[in-house]
Write a protein that holds these residues in place. Structure first.
Motif, PDB file in Angstrom:
ATOM      1  N   GLY A 178       0.829  -1.205   0.000  1.00 44.31           N
ATOM      2  CA  GLY A 178       0.000   0.000   0.000  1.00 44.31           C
ATOM      3  C   GLY A 178       0.859   1.249   0.000  1.00 44.31           C
ATOM      4  N   LEU A 179       1.922   1.231   0.819  1.00 42.81           N
ATOM      5  CA  LEU A 179       2.840   2.370   0.854  1.00 42.81           C
ATOM      6  C   LEU A 179       3.591   2.488  -0.470  1.00 42.81           C
ATOM      7  N   PHE A 180       3.916   1.332  -1.043  1.00 40.83           N
ATOM      8  CA  PHE A 180       4.595   1.349  -2.342  1.00 40.83           C
ATOM      9  C   PHE A 180       3.698   2.000  -3.402  1.00 40.83           C
ATOM     10  N   LEU A 181       2.390   1.704  -3.331  1.00 41.30           N
ATOM     11  CA  LEU A 181       1.448   2.236  -4.309  1.00 41.30           C
ATOM     12  C   LEU A 181       1.047   3.680  -4.025  1.00 41.30           C
ATOM     13  N   VAL A 182       1.682   4.278  -3.030  1.00 42.43           N
ATOM     14  CA  VAL A 182       1.512   5.728  -2.840  1.00 42.43           C
ATOM     15  C   VAL A 182       1.919   6.438  -4.132  1.00 42.43           C
ATOM     16  N   SER A 183       2.820   5.808  -4.868  1.00 46.82           N
ATOM     17  CA  SER A 183       3.253   6.380  -6.145  1.00 46.82           C
ATOM     18  C   SER A 183       2.082   6.536  -7.105  1.00 46.82           C
ATOM     19  N   TYR A 238      -0.370  -0.459 -12.030  1.00 48.15           N
ATOM     20  CA  TYR A 238      -1.263  -1.609 -11.819  1.00 48.15           C
ATOM     21  C   TYR A 238      -0.532  -2.946 -11.643  1.00 48.15           C
ATOM     22  N   PRO A 239       0.492  -3.250 -12.443  1.00 42.34           N
ATOM     23  CA  PRO A 239       1.144  -4.559 -12.298  1.00 42.34           C
ATOM     24  C   PRO A 239       1.780  -4.811 -10.937  1.00 42.34           C
ATOM     25  N   PHE A 240       1.999  -3.770 -10.149  1.00 42.26           N
ATOM     26  CA  PHE A 240       2.700  -3.936  -8.878  1.00 42.26           C
ATOM     27  C   PHE A 240       1.766  -4.174  -7.703  1.00 42.26           C
ATOM     28  N   GLN A 241       0.457  -4.304  -7.971  1.00 42.88           N
ATOM     29  CA  GLN A 241      -0.471  -4.561  -6.876  1.00 42.88           C
ATOM     30  C   GLN A 241      -0.269  -5.967  -6.346  1.00 42.88           C
ATOM     31  N   GLN A 242      -0.281  -6.107  -5.032  1.00 41.34           N
ATOM     32  CA  GLN A 242      -0.220  -7.425  -4.407  1.00 41.34           C
ATOM     33  C   GLN A 242      -1.635  -7.874  -4.125  1.00 41.34           C
ATOM     34  N   ARG A 243      -1.936  -9.118  -4.412  1.00 45.12           N
ATOM     35  CA  ARG A 243      -3.264  -9.624  -4.155  1.00 45.12           C
ATOM     36  C   ARG A 243      -3.473  -9.820  -2.661  1.00 45.12           C
ATOM     37  N   PRO A 244      -4.697  -9.632  -2.196  1.00 45.34           N
ATOM     38  CA  PRO A 244      -4.964  -9.818  -0.776  1.00 45.34           C
ATOM     39  C   PRO A 244      -5.008 -11.280  -0.396  1.00 45.34           C
ATOM     40  N   ASN A 245      -4.804 -11.561   0.901  1.00 44.65           N
ATOM     41  CA  ASN A 245      -4.969 -12.901   1.404  1.00 44.65           C
ATOM     42  C   ASN A 245      -6.450 -13.239   1.483  1.00 44.65           C
ATOM     43  N   ILE A 246      -6.772 -14.513   1.535  1.00 45.88           N
ATOM     44  CA  ILE A 246      -8.159 -14.959   1.550  1.00 45.88           C
ATOM     45  C   ILE A 246      -8.515 -15.485   2.930  1.00 45.88           C
ATOM     46  N   TYR A 272      -2.333  -8.406 -14.518  1.00 46.66           N
ATOM     47  CA  TYR A 272      -3.403  -7.536 -14.992  1.00 46.66           C
ATOM     48  C   TYR A 272      -4.789  -8.119 -14.737  1.00 46.66           C
ATOM     49  N   GLY A 273      -4.873  -9.036 -13.750  1.00 45.23           N
ATOM     50  CA  GLY A 273      -6.167  -9.600 -13.390  1.00 45.23           C
ATOM     51  C   GLY A 273      -7.115  -8.511 -12.927  1.00 45.23           C
ATOM     52  N   GLY A 274      -8.326  -8.510 -13.510  1.00 47.92           N
ATOM     53  CA  GLY A 274      -9.312  -7.515 -13.114  1.00 47.92           C
ATOM     54  C   GLY A 274      -9.079  -6.132 -13.695  1.00 47.92           C
ATOM     55  N   LEU A 275      -8.180  -6.023 -14.704  1.00 49.52           N
ATOM     56  CA  LEU A 275      -7.870  -4.695 -15.246  1.00 49.52           C
ATOM     57  C   LEU A 275      -9.088  -4.056 -15.916  1.00 49.52           C
ATOM     58  N   THR A 276      -9.861  -4.870 -16.657  1.00 50.24           N
ATOM     59  CA  THR A 276     -11.045  -4.324 -17.322  1.00 50.24           C
ATOM     60  C   THR A 276     -12.019  -3.754 -16.307  1.00 50.24           C
ATOM     61  N   ALA A 277     -12.317  -4.555 -15.262  1.00 48.07           N
ATOM     62  CA  ALA A 277     -13.225  -4.081 -14.213  1.00 48.07           C
ATOM     63  C   ALA A 277     -12.636  -2.859 -13.523  1.00 48.07           C
ATOM     64  N   ASN A 278     -11.315  -2.869 -13.358  1.00 44.82           N
ATOM     65  CA  ASN A 278     -10.665  -1.739 -12.698  1.00 44.82           C
ATOM     66  C   ASN A 278     -10.812  -0.465 -13.522  1.00 44.82           C
ATOM     67  N   LEU A 279     -10.606  -0.567 -14.844  1.00 40.03           N
ATOM     68  CA  LEU A 279     -10.730   0.604 -15.706  1.00 40.03           C
ATOM     69  C   LEU A 279     -12.180   1.089 -15.759  1.00 40.03           C
ATOM     70  N   LEU A 280     -13.132   0.133 -15.878  1.00 39.16           N
ATOM     71  CA  LEU A 280     -14.544   0.499 -15.920  1.00 39.16           C
ATOM     72  C   LEU A 280     -14.976   1.196 -14.642  1.00 39.16           C
ATOM     73  N   LYS A 281     -14.353   0.790 -13.537  1.00 40.11           N
ATOM     74  CA  LYS A 281     -14.718   1.387 -12.246  1.00 40.11           C
ATOM     75  C   LYS A 281     -13.959   2.687 -11.997  1.00 40.11           C
ATOM     76  N   THR A 282     -12.649   2.665 -12.215  1.00 38.95           N
ATOM     77  CA  THR A 282     -11.823   3.768 -11.732  1.00 38.95           C
ATOM     78  C   THR A 282     -11.834   5.005 -12.629  1.00 38.95           C
TER      79      THR A 282
END
Length: 307
Positions: A178-183, A238-246, A272-282
């Motif tokens: 999360g801190l890394f994605l401050v960028s 986007y490619p640097f996002q870490q997936r959450p634990n389940i 790039y999992g979920g990129l389409t949904a991410n673009l449609l949303k964001t």
């Protein structure tokens, strides 16, 4: 600007940011649910539902889980979004004012440098303040009919259960990426500010009678600026996002392990999992955020002038 005027201005930004956060999350939450589920699905866990694409995911969740499923984790999302955007605009504008006042004394000399440094500072402070809310929101979003553990009844129950079963550290899982994605936010706000400056200067050159301020911009301008700056930030980070634990079960030891495992199991496409949904949303969400923020800020200024 006096100290009193400065504080009023900063709180106006915080209020406008909170309203913008509320408007944004109300519009975009179902797509955020879809994005979160796509990001955790790797094809290996039979307890997780498989969706073909974003429309199929929205239809399936709506059919099987109803509005409750499409708005899973909505309460913490509202809390997190209003709090995050309110704090972000407050910290961002406070930092920007400080850097501009001390421009000659810092290494942040250019306007782009000031915007980048201000956004990065605001992002770090917001990340530290709101990470527990986003952890709870993600857990609630991942509850499906296939969920094999005890489901959380809501935000309060999830918060208490995580704290009791896993300790306070669990509420700060994902803080490092999360801190890394401050960028991401830093790039977005820098792009927004610089593009806004270009538009204002261009219009002033075309017509010198046009005021050289944000008052000359329209709602369409804010929508375009919001979406454009968000697109730049997404493509960069986007490619640097870490997936959450389940459900509290660790999938990755750290960010490096997450990247290595994703490449090994899914290839580059996995980033790039979920990129389409991410673009449609964001992209529409970013437009809504800045439309709401700029217009609420304008109304607050007008109200103060009349008072």
């Amino acid at each position: 600007m006096t100290t009193s005027q400065s504080m009023d201005w900063q709180w106006e930004n915080a209020v406008a940011g909170s309203v913008a956060g509320l408007a944004t999350v109300t519009f975009s939450h179902p797509l955020d649910v879809v994005r979160t589920r796509f990001q955790v699905y790797d094809g290996r866990n039979p307890n997780l539902p498989c969706y073909r694409n974003t429309p199929h995911a929205l239809f399936t969740i709506g059919r099987l889980e109803g509005l409750r499923g499409l708005y899973a984790g909505f309460n913490p999302a509202v809390l997190g979004s209003t709090l995050s955007w309110g704090l972000y605009f407050y910290f961002y504008n406070s930092a920007k004012q400080r850097y501009m006042e001390n421009q000659d004394k810092t290494i942040v000399g250019t306007s782009a440098g000031i915007h980048l440094a201000s956004a990065a500072e605001a992002g770090v402070l917001v990340c530290l303040s709101t990470n527990p809310v986003w952890v709870v929101k993600t857990r609630l979003q991942l509850q499906t009919p296939h969920h094999c553990g005890r489901p959380y009844s809501g935000f309060s129950d999830a918060f208490k259960t995580i704290l009791k079963d896993e300790g306070w550290r669990a509420l700060y899982k994902g803080l490092l990426p999360g801190l890394f994605l401050v960028s991401h936010g830093a790039i977005q706000f820098t792009a927004y500010e610089e593009l806004r400056k270009i538009i204002i200067e261009f219009r002033h050159k075309q017509n010198p009678s046009v005021n050289k301020s944000s008052d000359s911009l329209t709602t369409i301008d804010y929508a375009t600026l919001g979406a454009s700056s968000k697109l730049v930030a997404i493509l960069a980070t986007y490619p640097f996002q870490q997936r959450p634990n389940i459900y509290g079960v660790p999938r990755y030891a750290d960010s490096g392990h997450a990247m290595e495992k994703t490449v090994r199991l899914e290839g580059i496409k996995g980033f790039y999992g979920g990129l389409t949904a991410n673009l449609l949303k964001t992209l529409p969400a970013a437009s809504i955020t800045f439309i709401a923020y700029e217009n609420v800020l304008y109304l607050l200024k007008q109200t103060k002038r009349r008072g």
